[in-house]
Design an enzyme around this catalytic site. Structure first.
Site, PDB file in Angstrom:
ATOM      1  N   ARG A 125      21.271  33.655  40.889  1.00 35.44           N
ATOM      2  CA  ARG A 125      20.363  34.783  41.125  1.00 35.44           C
ATOM      3  C   ARG A 125      20.503  35.764  39.979  1.00 35.44           C
ATOM      4  O   ARG A 125      21.346  35.587  39.094  1.00 35.44           O
ATOM      5  CB  ARG A 125      20.725  35.483  42.436  1.00 35.44           C
TER       6      ARG A 125
ATOM      7  N   LYS B 193      32.496  26.181  45.988  1.00 37.58           N
ATOM      8  CA  LYS B 193      33.283  26.264  44.764  1.00 37.58           C
ATOM      9  C   LYS B 193      33.917  24.937  44.370  1.00 37.58           C
ATOM     10  O   LYS B 193      33.992  24.601  43.188  1.00 37.58           O
ATOM     11  CB  LYS B 193      34.357  27.349  44.927  1.00 37.58           C
TER      12      LYS B 193
ATOM     13  N   HIS C  58      38.664  43.035  43.839  1.00 40.97           N
ATOM     14  CA  HIS C  58      37.746  41.944  43.502  1.00 40.97           C
ATOM     15  C   HIS C  58      36.278  42.370  43.468  1.00 40.97           C
ATOM     16  O   HIS C  58      35.395  41.522  43.383  1.00 40.97           O
ATOM     17  CB  HIS C  58      37.917  40.754  44.465  1.00 40.97           C
TER      18      HIS C  58
ATOM     19  N   GLU D 155      44.008  27.017  42.657  1.00 45.02           N
ATOM     20  CA  GLU D 155      43.884  27.019  41.208  1.00 45.02           C
ATOM     21  C   GLU D 155      44.973  27.878  40.585  1.00 45.02           C
ATOM     22  O   GLU D 155      45.571  28.738  41.240  1.00 45.02           O
ATOM     23  CB  GLU D 155      42.499  27.501  40.766  1.00 45.02           C
TER      24      GLU D 155
END
Length: 622
Positions: free
Chosen positions: A297, A116, A235, A200
């Site tokens: 994908r 990430k 999530h 973040e």
């Protein structure tokens, strides 16, 4: 065009790939673990190769076995589906090195987007907006704390190599940061072998919006518009839709252009998804949407994009892998209507959404909707893999129409004895806030009290059970009590057992027509996506079955968690004898009639198989 294709996956996505490949005249080869030998995807492929025992690391994640299977069957290409090895750059390189065609993203792109922090740095360089945060090499707690303080709370700590919500913590105050960091790092190290994190800004009213992109080997990249995946639980995506509600044309143009720019930055080929986080505090705005990550994908939720564009994305994958140009130019793609997908899982919402495993004695889906499923009636949900039963997709001219159609279809689903989240999904699709587009990633948690069934049968189910059972047993002084009502036929007050609990109700007039079916000697009533085992309290063994000699039989494999009687004890009809835990649920087995416990074979903690005799009750002669 490719001549043969090995699908390095299982279940629903393997069936999905087989379906399109066969339509295109491509020979299909399935690989499967020993426990999956009788699954539909194995039967539907042209050939099949067993690659090992049930644990994924010994079968579907074993690169050597999959490559050996491709060689043995003469496969020309390998499609990895999603999950398992689909985003494994090493596997992609080995496939290519073996002279096979890799139906997936280039290994370099997989690597570029796999971490990430590196992906966000690359996107920043490419001019794609990213969420404010810290992606630096200095991973000392003091530096991370300093950066979090500078960003401003709340912040999100995320594992660099993370996914699926693992290694992720929200922190609301500086005083909580270091403890959350330590916990996040431990989880990341255990799950990914990498404890590095990034920080973040936490978006308070987040929407999860992603854009489907596609590239070919001729330098073409297009987008197929956006999807909204904001309805999540812990999530994990639950309901996805396309297009995103509240998206205006200017914002759509901006986010889709950013997605194409991101794909071009890594020379992308094949199907991919650029995921964004949007601050929806004041609606969707181009300057409040930031890059989050890229999935290299095909996505689970790709059917909603197929529905609104009229395109077969698996066919696109196979054509691109064959060296063809993209089937459509950007100006040839348009949005038609609205599509919503719900993920039907084998899980028990009333029991904390724990997985529910076991045989599928009953599995019926609604007509008129797209159903992508990896299992069928007569099969089973095993503990070895993801417990998805099916994806249920509705497509209509409007969002409200699609939501109504989806909710109605989910209420018609019949699954037994495995428990599912169908009723939960139906409630979400019918929720007034969902219908109005008032959604964000906290929607389910915020509305859990009205979305999650409480496990108690509603009055209509008790009424339906009573109406169903009354004709079966006729008048009985023990189960029918009549009361005087002028100029009316007497109405019986009757008792019924539902999932082992006894309910007494005054039968409505006239009764409804209930959806019931006989399964393994018992009566199951289906209502609004849920199944209920119903029985006359005077003749029922709870959710189990009773033999002619009074033997109480285990209705399915499970563990005895309590034995409430002793051998020789006198019992009354409906009295609890023992409790069986099966498929993560406790089921009370009841005395079928007044009598004596003549034999008791069950012991607390014992494991039993379906049909095992647990006790035998003898009637007492008068």
């Amino acid at each position: 065009m490719l001549s043969s294709l090995l699908i390095a996956n299982r279940g629903e996505i393997a069936r999905r790939v087989v379906r399109t490949a066969k339509k295109m005249g491509i020979r299909t080869i399935a690989v499967h673990s020993d426990v999956d030998a009788s699954m539909p995807f194995v039967r539907e492929a042209d050939e099949a190769v067993e690659i090992g025992p049930a644990p994924a690391r010994e079968s579907y994640l074993d690169q050597d076995k999959i490559l050996a299977g491709a060689k043995a069957t003469g496969a020309e290409a390998i499609h990895p589906g999603y999950g398992f090895l689909s985003e494994n750059a090493e596997f992609a390189e080995r496939v290519i090195a073996a002279g096979l065609v890799w139906v997936g993203a280039p290994p370099a792109a997989i690597r570029a987007m796999g971490l990430k922090d590196a992906a966000k740095a690359l996107m920043t360089e490419a001019g794609v907006p990213v969420t404010p945060g810290y992606l630096g090499e200095d991973q000392s707690p003091d530096r991370l704390q300093l950066e979090a303080d500078a960003i401003g709370y709340p912040v999100l700590i995320k594992a660099v190599a993370g996914g699926g919500g693992k290694g992720m913590r929200r922190v609301d105050a500086a005083a909580d940061f270091l403890d959350a960091l330590a916990s996040c790092r431990r989880e990341a190290a255990a799950a990914f072998g990498d404890d590095r994190v990034l920080i973040e800004k936490y978006v308070l009213n987040p929407r999860h919006i992603e854009v489907q992109v596609f590239g070919d080997t001729h330098g073409n990249v297009v987008h197929l518009f956006e999807r909204d995946c904001s309805l999540q639980r812990r999530h994990q995506k639950v309901i996805e839709e396309a297009p995103a509600p509240g998206m205006d044309e200017a914002t759509r143009a901006a986010i889709c252009a950013a997605a194409v720019k991101a794909a071009k930055a890594v020379d992308y080929v094949g199907a991919g998804t650029i995921e964004f986080i949007a601050d929806a505090s004041h609606g969707l705005r181009a300057d409040r949407i930031w890059f989050m990550e890229m999935n290299t994908r095909l996505q689970v939720e790709h059917p909603v994009t197929e529905a609104i564009t009229g395109q077969d994305l698996v066919e696109w994958q196979l054509r691109v892998a064959s060296g063809e140009a993209l089937p459509k130019r950007q100006d040839e793609l348009a949005i038609e209507g609205w599509a919503i997908e719900a993920r039907l899982y084998a899980e028990n919402p009333t029991g904390g959404f724990l997985p529910s495993i076991g045989p599928l004695r009953r599995l019926r889906f609604p007509k008129g909707l797209r159903i992508d499923s990896g299992v069928e009636e007569g099969g089973a949900v095993t503990p070895f893999y993801d417990p998805m039963v099916a994806k249920v997709i509705a497509h209509a001219k409007t969002r409200v129409g699609a939501a109504r159609w989806l909710a109605a279809g989910l209420r018609q689903i019949e699954v037994w004895p495995v428990r599912t989240n169908a009723a939960f999904l139906a409630r979400a699709a019918a929720d007034e806030d969902f219908r109005a587009g008032r959604i964000d990633t906290g929607f389910i948690e915020r509305h859990a009290d009205r979305l999650v069934p409480d496990g108690t049968p509603p009055e209509r189910v008790v009424q339906d059970a009573a109406a169903t059972l009354l004709p079966e047993r006729g008048a009985s002084p023990w189960t029918a009590l009549t009361g005087f009502r002028a100029n009316r036929d007497p109405q019986p007050e009757i008792s019924v057992a539902i999932d082992g609990e006894v309910y007494t109700i005054l039968l409505a007039d006239p009764p409804r027509k209930a959806r019931t079916v006989r399964i393994d000697g018992g009566t199951i009533l289906f209502d609004a996506g849920e199944g209920w085992a119903i029985s006359d309290r005077m003749s029922a063994g709870g959710t189990g079955t009773t033999a002619a000699d009074g033997s109480i039989l285990a209705p399915m494999p499970g563990r005895i968690v309590s034995v409430d009687v002793t051998e020789g004890a006198t019992v009354t009809a409906g009295q609890k004898l023992l409790v069986l835990e099966a498929m993560k649920m406790e089921q009370a087995l009841l005395a079928p009639f007044d009598g004596v416990v003549a034999e008791l074979m069950a012991t607390t903690g014992g494991q039993v198989t379906e049909g095992t005799i647990l006790a035998r009750i003898e009637k007492v002669s008068n």
